[in-house]
Structure formats: structure tokens, C-alpha cells
Design a protein around this motif. Structure first.
Motif, short mmCIF file in Angstrom:
data_model
loop_
_atom_site.label_atom_id
_atom_site.label_comp_id
_atom_site.label_asym_id
_atom_site.label_seq_id
_atom_site.Cartn_x
_atom_site.Cartn_y
_atom_site.Cartn_z
N VAL A 145 8.53 6.90 8.23
CA VAL A 145 9.22 5.94 7.38
C VAL A 145 10.69 6.35 7.27
CG1 VAL A 145 9.43 5.06 5.03
CG2 VAL A 145 7.18 5.32 6.06
N THR A 146 11.59 5.40 7.48
CA THR A 146 13.02 5.68 7.34
C THR A 146 13.61 4.75 6.28
OG1 THR A 146 13.74 4.09 9.03
CG2 THR A 146 13.13 6.27 9.78
N LEU A 147 14.34 5.31 5.33
CA LEU A 147 15.04 4.55 4.29
C LEU A 147 16.52 4.91 4.32
CD1 LEU A 147 12.62 4.88 1.22
CD2 LEU A 147 12.81 2.98 2.82
N VAL A 148 17.39 3.92 4.20
CA VAL A 148 18.84 4.13 4.21
C VAL A 148 19.45 3.39 3.01
CG1 VAL A 148 20.99 3.90 5.49
CG2 VAL A 148 18.85 4.29 6.72
N GLU A 149 20.23 4.10 2.22
CA GLU A 149 20.92 3.47 1.09
C GLU A 149 22.17 2.76 1.61
OE1 GLU A 149 22.91 2.30 -2.12
OE2 GLU A 149 23.83 3.97 -1.04
N ARG A 150 22.35 1.50 1.24
CA ARG A 150 23.38 0.66 1.85
C ARG A 150 24.80 1.11 1.52
NH1 ARG A 150 22.66 -4.31 3.82
NH2 ARG A 150 24.46 -5.15 2.67
N THR A 151 25.05 1.67 0.35
CA THR A 151 26.41 2.04 -0.05
C THR A 151 26.81 3.39 0.51
OG1 THR A 151 26.21 0.76 -2.09
CG2 THR A 151 27.95 2.41 -2.01
N ALA A 193 -0.86 -0.49 6.27
CA ALA A 193 -0.15 -0.96 5.08
C ALA A 193 -0.40 -0.03 3.89
CB ALA A 193 -0.59 -2.39 4.74
N GLU A 194 -1.62 0.44 3.74
CA GLU A 194 -1.94 1.32 2.61
C GLU A 194 -1.24 2.66 2.75
OE1 GLU A 194 -4.14 -0.26 4.49
OE2 GLU A 194 -4.79 -1.85 3.08
N GLU A 195 -1.20 3.21 3.97
CA GLU A 195 -0.56 4.51 4.18
C GLU A 195 0.94 4.43 3.99
OE1 GLU A 195 -3.62 6.45 7.48
OE2 GLU A 195 -2.25 4.85 8.05
N VAL A 196 1.56 3.35 4.47
CA VAL A 196 3.00 3.19 4.26
C VAL A 196 3.32 3.00 2.79
CG1 VAL A 196 4.96 1.66 4.73
CG2 VAL A 196 3.40 2.27 6.57
N ARG A 197 2.50 2.21 2.09
CA ARG A 197 2.70 2.01 0.65
C ARG A 197 2.62 3.34 -0.10
NH1 ARG A 197 -2.40 -0.39 -1.71
NH2 ARG A 197 -2.94 1.78 -1.31
N ASP A 198 1.61 4.17 0.25
CA ASP A 198 1.41 5.43 -0.46
C ASP A 198 2.51 6.45 -0.17
OD1 ASP A 198 -0.86 4.34 -1.52
OD2 ASP A 198 -2.23 5.29 -0.07
N VAL A 199 3.23 6.29 0.93
CA VAL A 199 4.38 7.16 1.21
C VAL A 199 5.64 6.63 0.52
CG1 VAL A 199 5.95 7.92 3.04
CG2 VAL A 199 3.48 8.08 3.37
N LEU A 200 5.81 5.31 0.50
CA LEU A 200 7.02 4.72 -0.09
C LEU A 200 7.09 4.92 -1.60
CD1 LEU A 200 7.44 1.32 1.81
CD2 LEU A 200 9.00 3.28 1.83
N ILE A 201 5.95 4.82 -2.27
CA ILE A 201 5.97 4.90 -3.74
C ILE A 201 6.53 6.25 -4.23
CG2 ILE A 201 4.49 4.99 -5.78
CD1 ILE A 201 2.81 2.76 -4.52
N PRO A 202 6.03 7.41 -3.77
CA PRO A 202 6.64 8.67 -4.23
C PRO A 202 8.05 8.88 -3.69
CG PRO A 202 4.94 9.10 -2.59
CD PRO A 202 4.83 7.65 -2.93
N CYS A 235 3.74 -5.83 9.72
CA CYS A 235 2.48 -5.85 9.00
C CYS A 235 2.28 -4.61 8.14
CB CYS A 235 1.31 -6.01 9.98
SG CYS A 235 1.21 -4.71 11.22
N GLU A 236 3.08 -3.56 8.38
CA GLU A 236 2.94 -2.35 7.57
C GLU A 236 3.36 -2.57 6.11
OE1 GLU A 236 7.07 -2.31 9.27
OE2 GLU A 236 5.05 -2.63 10.07
N MET A 237 4.04 -3.70 5.82
CA MET A 237 4.47 -3.98 4.45
C MET A 237 3.58 -4.99 3.75
SD MET A 237 6.78 -2.08 3.32
CE MET A 237 7.41 -2.94 1.90
N ALA A 238 2.33 -5.09 4.20
CA ALA A 238 1.40 -6.02 3.55
C ALA A 238 1.14 -5.63 2.10
CB ALA A 238 0.08 -6.07 4.33
N GLY A 239 1.35 -4.38 1.75
CA GLY A 239 1.15 -3.93 0.37
C GLY A 239 2.42 -3.96 -0.45
N HIS A 240 3.35 -4.85 -0.12
CA HIS A 240 4.65 -4.85 -0.81
C HIS A 240 4.51 -5.17 -2.30
CE1 HIS A 240 5.07 -9.31 -1.05
NE2 HIS A 240 4.32 -9.28 0.03
N LYS A 241 3.51 -5.99 -2.65
CA LYS A 241 3.34 -6.35 -4.06
C LYS A 241 2.93 -5.13 -4.88
CE LYS A 241 3.22 -9.61 -7.23
NZ LYS A 241 4.43 -10.42 -7.56
N GLN A 242 1.99 -4.34 -4.36
CA GLN A 242 1.57 -3.14 -5.07
C GLN A 242 2.71 -2.15 -5.18
OE1 GLN A 242 0.01 -4.66 -2.55
NE2 GLN A 242 -2.24 -4.36 -2.61
N PHE A 243 3.53 -2.05 -4.14
CA PHE A 243 4.69 -1.17 -4.19
C PHE A 243 5.65 -1.59 -5.29
CE2 PHE A 243 9.18 -0.83 -2.92
CZ PHE A 243 9.34 0.55 -2.91
#
Length: 392
Positions: A257-263, A278-287, A306-314
């Protein structure tokens, strides 16, 4: 009643009712379209009925361009004509030019008498102009197209090559659509035997594409599109808005998973040792997002993977809304795409990402955040984030 209620009342599927409304008829496993196509869904063969022998009723009921007179309008013409109204008056009542009404009566009146249904049948027959495909007969054009298809050229490449190689020969012209029809539609050009090796996809029939506003939603939970994202996210004036994606390893068996802050362009990496569902990506993104201060949890922008199917739970767990990019629009997450390119220096394409531990990812993130960036005035993302944290 609406179509769904009517279909339930009759006892047919909603899709069948929609096909009936669109003039599609069924004969066993064959569907007949108003334009003459016959699609056999057991063999995947598409054929065209000669419009000269196509059932007249289908052509009479076909939806036409508004510039053509309809049967209802022809009935009004006949009624108003019998009442003695002038051609211009009839045209005004129908919203048509008087010259249109005159041509209609002159063309289809018999012994001075105009009959609406007879006129509509005659006009429908006159519209049928069968035309053979340019590639239906042997010749230099067909030989050129067949030769280039054998070299795996695309139809678009072929039609442009014809213009370059035969600039003065108008007979050596064919559109990409004509080539596709000759390949996909039986009896429209005889190129079907080359289909297996002709196109990159190797498809034997066309894949339908829906308009964006008619596509079925990718996820069960409704997506919030990037067009609804607040304006302050776009101009990068407010920190805390992130772009995300996955870096996938060989055979799609591993990912990061890669996250970049825009500013600040600050990078966070998430470890996915077991897979990227989707569940594994969600469980990594939340913490990962939960480790940030509250004022740095503004939003997350992602593509429609499709890895963001759990976006609502996130979103429920972090209170961070997820905005989705339009299909095939990677530039809408430009910072993340750029950072993923830099990360490939450490995680080359075609390698197994399971070989890297969470500690390895943290080290790579630190190195990337310690690089000076031209877009930051040659400051590092870590310095920009530190300045941000000390001033808030």
C-alpha cells in the motif's frame, strides 16, 4: 406502471422487458435487433440480415432521427389535408417547414389522394440501400489489410498507413470500423479466419462498452467521485489530503500500500504480507491513517480498483472520506503515480514483494521522505511535514 412493475406483472425478467421496448426479438438462442443484426449466443456469431428481406414491421417500428416524419405525423398530415388546410398551416401545426409537407404529398400521394400508412410503408422501403463492404471482394485493398493484420497491426494503424502509402489512390481507403466489422461480423468482409491472430485481444466478438452514466456501480457501497471532492484538496492549500494505490508484485501475488500526502509529498507504506483483498487492504489502511494526527486526516483519493471495496468500513473507522477517480484517469492521482515510479527503484517490477518486511518498507519510506524535491523548493517531504507539525 414503470417497466419493472410491468415485467413482474407479465412474468418476465426486467432485461427481457427492456429488450422488448428496444425492438429486440428472441428466436431460441438468437436475438434479432431492429437494425438487422442477429446474434447467436450459443456460438457467438453475429450476422446481418439483408435489409431488403428484413421484416417490414421491424423497419416500420424502428426509432428514427427526429428530422424524419413519423407515422403519427403522416396521419396528422392526412387528416389536416382532408379538412382543407394549406400546406403551410399543416407545417405550422406539426412544427415542420411547409416545403417538407409539400415534398411528402408530392412523393407519396396516389391520384391526388394521400394515405398516411401507405406513404409510411413506401418511405420505409425507399430507405433500404444495401451496400457491400469494401473488404467483401478480393482486390489490392483487401490484400493490404489482410497482410497487415497478419503482422499484428491494429485496424487504426492500417487505415492511416493506407493514406501514407497510397496518397493519390482514393480506392485504397478504409476506416478502422470497416476492418473491425469485417473481422467481427460474419458475411461482412470474409476476414473471420484471421481473427485469432489479427487482433491483440484475440476476441471473436465485440466487448460492449457502456456510457459512464449507465455503468453498473463497481462496489456495493456507493462511490463518492472525485468531482465531489472539496476545492481545497485540488489546490493543495490545506494539508492532510492523501492519494493512495497499490504497488503489485510478480503475478499479482504480493503488494504494498502506498499513500502520498498531496501538500508535503510525504509517503507512507503499508505491508501486505498475505495478499491484497479488499479486507486486507482495509485492515492495513485503518491503522496507517489512524497513526496520523487528526488534522492530517482530511481525505483519501483512490482509483476504482477492487481492493477498495471496503471503502465504507474504512470511512466509518477513520472518519476519512474516500474519493474515487474516473476510470482510466491516473493523472487525477498524479502525486501518487509519481511516487510509485520513485518507489520502483527499491521495488522493481516483476519482483516478489513478499521478500520485504515491514521494517524494510519503513526504511524505504524514510529514504524517500528524506529526498529533496524540486516541487517543494528543494526541501524534503520530511522537512515540510516537520514544519507543518511545529506550526500547528
Amino acid at each position: 406502471m414503470n417497466r419493472r412493475e410491468a415485467a413482474a406483472e407479465v412474468g418476465v425478467h426486467l432485461r427481457t422487458a427492456q429488450d422488448w421496448d428496444n425492438g429486440i426479438r428472441y428466436k431460441g438462442n438468437i436475438r434479432e435487433y431492429p437494425d438487422g443484426r442477429r446474434v447467436d449466443y450459443t456460438t457467438g456469431v453475429t450476422m446481418y440480415i439483408d435489409v431488403a428481406v428484413q421484416p417490414l414491421l421491424t423497419r416500420l417500428e424502428a426509432a428514427l432521427d427526429p428530422r424524419f416524419l413519423t407515422l403519427v405525423e403522416r396521419e396528422h398530415i392526412a387528416d389536416l389535408r382532408r379538412e382543407g388546410h394549406s400546406l403551410r398551416e399543416i407545417g405550422r401545426r406539426l412544427g415542420r417547414a411547409g416545403s417538407t409537407i409539400k415534398r411528402e404529398i408530392d412523393s407519396y400521394a396516389v391520384k391526388g389522394q394521400y394515405q398516411a400508412h401507405r406513404a409510411h410503408r413506401e418511405w420505409t422501403r425507399s430507405r433500404a440501400r444495401p451496400k457491400n463492404s469494401k473488404l467483401a471482394l478480393p482486390g489490392p485493398l483487401r490484400e493490404f489489410v489482410t497482410g497487415k493484420l497478419a503482422l499484428q497491426w491494429s485496424p487504426e494503424q492500417i487505415c492511416h498507413a493506407l493514406v501514407i502509402e497510397f496518397p493519390d489512390d482514393e480506392a485504397m481507403r478504409v476506416s478502422a470500423e470497416t476492418i473491425y466489422q469485417a473481422i467481427y461480423i460474419q458475411a461482412r468482409g470474409g476476414l473471420r479466419r484471421e481473427v485469432a491472430e489479427a487482433l491483440r485481444t484475440g476476441r471473436t466478438r465485440r466487448k460492449p462498452h457502456r456510457a459512464p452514466d449507465r455503468r453498473t456501480s463497481r462496489f456495493l457501497d456507493e462511490m463518492i467521485m472525485i468531482s465531489q471532492r472539496p476545492p481545497e484538496v485540488e489546490d493543495r492549500a490545506v494539508p492532510g489530503h492523501w492519494e493512495g494505490d497499490l504497488i503489485v508484485g510478480t503475478g499479482s501475488a504480493s503488494a504494498i500500500v502506498t499513500l502520498v500526502e498531496r501538500t508535503t509529498r510525504y509517503v507512507l507504506l503499508g505491508h501486505l504480507p498475505g495478499g491484497h483483498t479488499a479486507e486486507e487492504v482495509r485492515d492495513v489502511l485503518i491503522p496507517l491513517i489512524g497513526s496520523l494526527p487528526q488534522y492530517l486526516r482530511g481525505s483519501l483519493t483512490w482509483d476504482q480498483g477492487c481492493e477498495m471495496a471496503g471503502h465504507k468500513q474504512f470511512t466509518v473507522a477513520t472518519n476519512v472520506p474516500v474519493y474515487f477517480c474516473d476510470p482510466h484517469s491516473p493523472w487525477q492521482r498524479g502525486s501518487n503515480e509519481n511516487s510509485n515510479g520513485l518507489l520502483r527503484q527499491y521495488f522493481p517490477k516483476g519482483t516478489d514483494l513478499l521478500a520485504h518486511s515491514a521494517t524494510d518498507l519503513e526504511l524505504v519510506a524514510q529514504r524517500l521522505n528524506g529526498r529533496p524535491r524540486k516541487t517543494l523548493g528543494w526541501k524534503t517531504p520530511a522537512e515540510r511535514l516537520r514544519d507543518l507539525l511545529t506550526t500547528v
